[in-house]
Write a protein that holds these residues in place. Structure first.
Motif, PDB file in Angstrom:
ATOM      1  N   VAL A 195      98.623  93.474  59.082  1.00 48.62           N
ATOM      2  CA  VAL A 195      98.475  94.219  57.832  1.00 48.62           C
ATOM      3  C   VAL A 195      98.839  95.684  58.053  1.00 48.62           C
ATOM      4  O   VAL A 195      99.579  96.279  57.269  1.00 48.62           O
ATOM      5  CB  VAL A 195      97.041  94.100  57.272  1.00 48.62           C
ATOM      6  CG1 VAL A 195      96.835  95.037  56.088  1.00 48.62           C
ATOM      7  CG2 VAL A 195      96.737  92.669  56.864  1.00 48.62           C
TER       8      VAL A 195
ATOM      9  N   ALA B  83      96.080 100.850  55.002  1.00 43.47           N
ATOM     10  CA  ALA B  83      95.152  99.853  54.450  1.00 43.47           C
ATOM     11  C   ALA B  83      93.734 100.001  54.986  1.00 43.47           C
ATOM     12  O   ALA B  83      92.765  99.959  54.215  1.00 43.47           O
ATOM     13  CB  ALA B  83      95.669  98.442  54.708  1.00 43.47           C
TER      14      ALA B  83
ATOM     15  N   HIS C 278     102.483  96.523  58.159  1.00 44.84           N
ATOM     16  CA  HIS C 278     103.154  96.490  56.856  1.00 44.84           C
ATOM     17  C   HIS C 278     102.593  97.534  55.885  1.00 44.84           C
ATOM     18  O   HIS C 278     103.294  98.003  55.005  1.00 44.84           O
ATOM     19  CB  HIS C 278     103.033  95.105  56.231  1.00 44.84           C
ATOM     20  CG  HIS C 278     103.772  94.037  56.977  1.00 44.84           C
ATOM     21  ND1 HIS C 278     103.845  93.971  58.340  1.00 44.84           N
ATOM     22  CD2 HIS C 278     104.492  92.993  56.533  1.00 44.84           C
ATOM     23  CE1 HIS C 278     104.564  92.927  58.706  1.00 44.84           C
ATOM     24  NE2 HIS C 278     104.963  92.309  57.625  1.00 44.84           N
ATOM     25  N   THR C 279     101.305  97.850  56.034  1.00 41.62           N
ATOM     26  CA  THR C 279     100.621  98.784  55.141  1.00 41.62           C
ATOM     27  C   THR C 279      99.745  99.696  55.991  1.00 41.62           C
ATOM     28  O   THR C 279      98.537  99.454  56.126  1.00 41.62           O
ATOM     29  CB  THR C 279      99.761  98.008  54.115  1.00 41.62           C
ATOM     30  OG1 THR C 279     100.543  96.956  53.549  1.00 41.62           O
ATOM     31  CG2 THR C 279      99.271  98.917  53.005  1.00 41.62           C
TER      32      THR C 279
ATOM     33  N   ARG D 269      91.940 102.996  53.443  1.00 45.84           N
ATOM     34  CA  ARG D 269      91.619 102.780  52.029  1.00 45.84           C
ATOM     35  C   ARG D 269      90.435 101.822  51.868  1.00 45.84           C
ATOM     36  O   ARG D 269      89.546 102.055  51.052  1.00 45.84           O
ATOM     37  CB  ARG D 269      92.846 102.272  51.267  1.00 45.84           C
ATOM     38  CG  ARG D 269      93.887 103.355  51.047  1.00 45.84           C
ATOM     39  CD  ARG D 269      94.935 102.936  50.020  1.00 45.84           C
ATOM     40  NE  ARG D 269      95.673 101.748  50.388  1.00 45.84           N
ATOM     41  CZ  ARG D 269      96.756 101.744  51.180  1.00 45.84           C
ATOM     42  NH1 ARG D 269      97.200 102.869  51.687  1.00 45.84           N
ATOM     43  NH2 ARG D 269      97.378 100.610  51.446  1.00 45.84           N
TER      44      ARG D 269
END
Length: 156
Positions: free
Chosen positions: A139, A146, A142-143, A149
Motif C-alpha cells: 500500500v 496512507a 502505491h500510496t 492519513r
C-alpha cells in the motif's frame, strides 16, 4: 469460492491497526469505511479469539494487533473468519455412478477432487506467504501517505 465481505473489512482494519499503533474502537474503525459497527465487531471478536487481535479494555481501549504485522498472514485472517474447512468437499458421488463401489472414499483418487484440492492448496499457500506487513508495504509503495492519513483519522 466466495469469501464473506467481513474478510475484506477485517484485512483493512488489521492493516490500519498496524499503522495506528494504539488500540482503536470498533466505532472508529467502522466510521473509517462507513461499515456497520455491530457486524464489524463480530469480525474483530473472531480475530481476537484467533489471537490475531487483542481486545484492550478501558476508556482508551479497543482493538490492537495481537502479534507483529509480519507474524500475521492473510490466511490467519481468512481462517479466523471463514473457518478452516476446505472450500471443496468431495462427497464421493462416484460411488453411486457407473462402475462405482458403494462405501468407497473417492477423495484420494477422483481426478476432480485431486484437482480442486491442488488448487485450494496453492491458494492457501499464497495467503500464508503474505503477511499484513507485506500488504502494508505494498500500500505504501502505491500510496505513500496512507499510513499517516489513517493514523490521523484513527487517533484524533
Amino acid at each position: 469460492m466466495r469469501m464473506g465481505r467481513g474478510v475484506e473489512w477485517a484485512l483493512h482494519c488489521c492493516v490500519n491497526l498496524a499503522w495506528a499503533g494504539v488500540p482503536v474502537s470498533t466505532a472508529r474503525l467502522a466510521q473509517l469505511y462507513d461499515l456497520p459497527s455491530a457486524y464489524l465487531n463480530k469480525q474483530l471478536q473472531a480475530l481476537v479469539r484467533a489471537g490475531v487481535l487483542a481486545s484492550v479494555p478501558g476508556p482508551r481501549g479497543g482493538f490492537a494487533l495481537g502479534r507483529e504485522p509480519a507474524q500475521v498472514s492473510l490466511l490467519d485472517v481468512v481462517v479466523a473468519l471463514e473457518g478452516p474447512e476446505d472450500a471443496f468437499r468431495c462427497t464421493s458421488i462416484l460411488a453411486a455412478g457407473p462402475g462405482g463401489e458403494p462405501g468407497r472414499d473417492y477423495a484420494g483418487s477422483c481426478a476432480i477432487s485431486l484437482s480442486m484440492r491442488r488448487a485450494e492448496l496453492a491458494w492457501r499457500r499464497e495467503l500464508a506467504a503474505r503477511s499484513l506487513a507485506d500488504v502494508a508495504a505494498d500500500v505504501l509503495r502505491h500510496t505513500p501517505g496512507a499510513a499517516d492519513r489513517v493514523r490521523t483519522a484513527l487517533t484524533t
